[in-house]
Scaffold this motif. Structure first.
Motif, PDB file in Angstrom:
ATOM      1  N   ARG A 407       0.725  -1.176   0.159  1.00 27.42           N
ATOM      2  CA  ARG A 407      -0.136  -0.127   0.055  1.00 27.42           C
ATOM      3  C   ARG A 407       0.981   1.177  -0.025  1.00 27.42           C
ATOM      4  NH1 ARG A 407      -5.515  -1.852   2.166  1.00 27.42           N
ATOM      5  NH2 ARG A 407      -6.189   0.526   2.573  1.00 27.42           N
ATOM      6  N   ILE A 408       0.398   2.529  -0.563  1.00 26.72           N
ATOM      7  CA  ILE A 408       0.916   3.858  -0.271  1.00 26.72           C
ATOM      8  C   ILE A 408       0.088   4.357   0.833  1.00 26.72           C
ATOM      9  CG2 ILE A 408       1.507   5.794  -1.444  1.00 26.72           C
ATOM     10  CD1 ILE A 408       1.564   4.100  -4.267  1.00 26.72           C
ATOM     11  N   GLN A 409       0.978   5.031   1.720  1.00 30.37           N
ATOM     12  CA  GLN A 409       0.300   5.933   2.618  1.00 30.37           C
ATOM     13  C   GLN A 409       0.963   7.554   2.535  1.00 30.37           C
ATOM     14  OE1 GLN A 409       2.047   6.365   6.782  1.00 30.37           O
ATOM     15  NE2 GLN A 409       0.122   5.170   7.173  1.00 30.37           N
ATOM     16  N   LEU A 410      -0.012   8.476   2.356  1.00 32.19           N
ATOM     17  CA  LEU A 410       0.525   9.769   2.546  1.00 32.19           C
ATOM     18  C   LEU A 410       0.212  10.421   3.828  1.00 32.19           C
ATOM     19  CD1 LEU A 410      -1.513  10.964  -0.824  1.00 32.19           C
ATOM     20  CD2 LEU A 410       0.751   9.829  -0.733  1.00 32.19           C
ATOM     21  N   LYS A 411       1.120  11.372   3.984  1.00 31.24           N
ATOM     22  CA  LYS A 411       0.874  12.207   5.578  1.00 31.24           C
ATOM     23  C   LYS A 411       0.810  13.683   4.962  1.00 31.24           C
ATOM     24  CE  LYS A 411       3.312   8.943   8.427  1.00 31.24           C
ATOM     25  NZ  LYS A 411       4.364   8.936   9.578  1.00 31.24           N
ATOM     26  N   MET A 412      -0.238  14.312   5.692  1.00 28.31           N
ATOM     27  CA  MET A 412      -0.620  15.742   5.504  1.00 28.31           C
ATOM     28  C   MET A 412       0.156  16.568   6.145  1.00 28.31           C
ATOM     29  SD  MET A 412      -4.401  15.917   6.900  1.00 28.31           S
ATOM     30  CE  MET A 412      -4.175  17.743   7.684  1.00 28.31           C
ATOM     31  N   PRO A 413       0.642  17.687   5.765  1.00 29.90           N
ATOM     32  CA  PRO A 413       1.333  18.977   6.892  1.00 29.90           C
ATOM     33  C   PRO A 413       0.046  19.365   7.871  1.00 29.90           C
ATOM     34  CG  PRO A 413       0.911  19.757   4.606  1.00 29.90           C
ATOM     35  CD  PRO A 413       0.733  18.339   4.529  1.00 29.90           C
ATOM     36  N   VAL A 414       0.543  19.713   9.246  1.00 30.60           N
ATOM     37  CA  VAL A 414      -0.478  19.992  10.049  1.00 30.60           C
ATOM     38  C   VAL A 414      -0.031  21.511  10.485  1.00 30.60           C
ATOM     39  CG1 VAL A 414      -1.181  20.037  12.603  1.00 30.60           C
ATOM     40  CG2 VAL A 414      -0.619  17.790  11.204  1.00 30.60           C
ATOM     41  N   TYR A 415      -1.122  22.253  10.271  1.00 30.73           N
ATOM     42  CA  TYR A 415      -0.872  23.742  10.398  1.00 30.73           C
ATOM     43  C   TYR A 415      -1.853  24.499  11.362  1.00 30.73           C
ATOM     44  CZ  TYR A 415       0.003  28.778   8.834  1.00 30.73           C
ATOM     45  OH  TYR A 415       0.168  30.054   8.859  1.00 30.73           O
ATOM     46  N   PHE A 416      -1.288  25.219  12.248  1.00 33.54           N
ATOM     47  CA  PHE A 416      -2.254  25.989  13.040  1.00 33.54           C
ATOM     48  C   PHE A 416      -1.908  27.396  13.037  1.00 33.54           C
ATOM     49  CE2 PHE A 416      -1.652  22.015  15.245  1.00 33.54           C
ATOM     50  CZ  PHE A 416      -2.787  21.685  15.936  1.00 33.54           C
ATOM     51  N   LYS A 417      -2.852  28.074  12.313  1.00 30.46           N
ATOM     52  CA  LYS A 417      -2.833  29.415  11.993  1.00 30.46           C
ATOM     53  C   LYS A 417      -2.897  30.250  13.256  1.00 30.46           C
ATOM     54  CE  LYS A 417      -7.925  29.682  11.219  1.00 30.46           C
ATOM     55  NZ  LYS A 417      -8.888  29.802   9.915  1.00 30.46           N
TER      56      LYS A 417
END
Length: 417
Positions: A407-417
């Protein structure tokens, strides 16, 4: 060895009929109970219609209770006939509407043997194309049901691993220290709170509170105010995808207003103290299918990354005439489409059964100290602009634990404005 014993499992599924058909399903479900993937399974269950004493108005062949106290209703038959299927659908609709746990049903499944595929193919196509209605969320042959259970099992196991992860000192004892279903359930209770809604109307609820931050943004986007709302109901019961996996939506909010402008909104939750978090996990074949790129260079790159799922290994195994830059350019052409699938669950037409509930419109991120709430499209534009792109998209590419090469896993960036 007899011919029967020589059959592969797939061929065995094709010839199962009668009691053997039901027995096979029973054994598969009991395996999931033993491995704690589901909480319980009950067979041959009857239900009454609300307001009537008769106990056997509707029948289910199986009632599956999940580990997070949701329910999957199963009706199966060994032969498909158009006149008879109406009985099974009648049962499923009756249970969906009248069972005590009806609000917690995440799938209503109708199953026939593999040998009936030719007979049921037209119905399946009509349902997928929204040309025909059925109270069953899933109409499957037995081998598809096994795949459905495997995907469901995988999603549960991934969640269990996350819930066992060590909590930070800041998370302990707080709402954000909860994981998975516990976090979703408590958040649903907060967002359904009548006292919080009343406090917002009177201006007494802190504007930095989770309730205010979330509900105010949704109402603002709709051109409404707190005074326009009669009540809000939030639930973490969301229908499963056709393949048995969980959709991107974690919470569904139903708004009732004085102007009769009633509506629903969907929220995806990310509860993490890390700067990147897993957001997408599928096989390369699924990536290829959704991107509609079969037999293209892009498909070859995706398949290669699944086989060699680190940046260095992928680079080292590129054939002559292939390059990381070409892969990035091909992905960039489908960037927005791809991100919408990865974060919102859009475009997965084969697996979406109730898009209005399963596609996520908003994103709530918490880290134990603070929380932020975004309209999902705004967050997509934000990460496209602010974060490094790998292979043409603002995600980290890797593979899930124990699934290297699968499988392929993607990780998203976490951003707190």
């Amino acid at each position: 060895m007899s011919n029967k014993n020589a059959f592969s499992k797939t061929n065995q599924l094709k010839v199962l009929a009668g009691a053997a058909f039901t027995d096979f399903i029973t054994k598969e479900l009991r395996k999931l109970v033993e491995t704690k993937i589901i909480k319980s399974v009950k067979s041959n269950q009857s239900f009454r219609h609300k307001g009537y004493a008769y106990e056997k108005a509707y029948k289910a062949d199986f009632i599956i209770q999940t580990i997070d106290d949701k329910f999957i209703v199963v009706r199966n038959t060994t032969s498909y006939r158009q006149d008879r299927v109406k009985t099974s659908f009648y049962d499923l609709q009756g249970i969906n509407e009248n069972a005590e746990f009806s609000k917690d049903i995440i799938a209503s499944v109708f199953i026939v043997p593999d040998k009936e595929l030719g007979k049921i193919a037209k119905l399946k196509k009509a349902l997928e194309d929204k040309e025909q209605y059925a109270p069953a969320s899933h109409v499957l042959i037995l081998s598809e049901f096994i795949i459905f259970l495997e995907e469901y099992k995988y999603d549960v196991e991934v969640r269990q691993v996350k819930e066992k992860a060590t909590k930070t000192a800041k998370e302990k004892g707080s709402l954000y220290g909860k994981r998975g279903n516990a976090f979703e359930k408590e958040l649903a209770e907060i967002l359904s709170s009548r006292s919080h809604l009343k406090a917002c109307k009177s201006g007494h609820l802190v504007k930095d509170s989770l309730f205010y931050k979330t509900i105010n943004q949704i109402l603002k986007d709709k051109g409404l105010a707190f005074d326009d709302v009669i009540r809000i109901n939030a639930t973490n019961t969301v229908p499963l995808l056709r393949n048995g996996g969980n959709p991107k939506t974690d919470l569904v909010l139903s708004f009732e207003t004085f102007s009769d402008l009633n509506f629903i909104e969907t929220i995806s939750l990310k509860n993490t103290a890390k700067n990147r978090v897993s957001c997408h996990d599928y096989t390369a074949d699924t990536f290829i299918d959704v991107l509609q790129c079969k037999d293209t260079r892009l498909a070859e790159y995706l398949t290669l990354f699944q086989k060699f799922p680190t940046y260095s290994a992928f680079q080292e195994n590129l054939a002559e005439g292939y390059s990381k830059n070409e892969f990035s350019q091909l992905m960039k052409k489908q960037q927005t489409f791809f991100i919408q699938w990865a974060l919102r669950g859009m475009h997965d037409n084969k697996n979406l059964t109730r898009p209005a509930l399963q596609i996520s419109n908003y994103l709530l991120i918490s880290n134990g100290v603070q929380s932020v709430f975004y309209k999902m499209d705004n967050y997509i534009e934000l990460i496209k602009e602010r974060f490094e792109h790998k292979f043409g998209v603002p995600f980290s590419w890797t593979y899930p634990s124990k699934q290297r090469g699968k499988r392929i896993q993607l990780k998203m960036p976490v951003y707190f404005k």
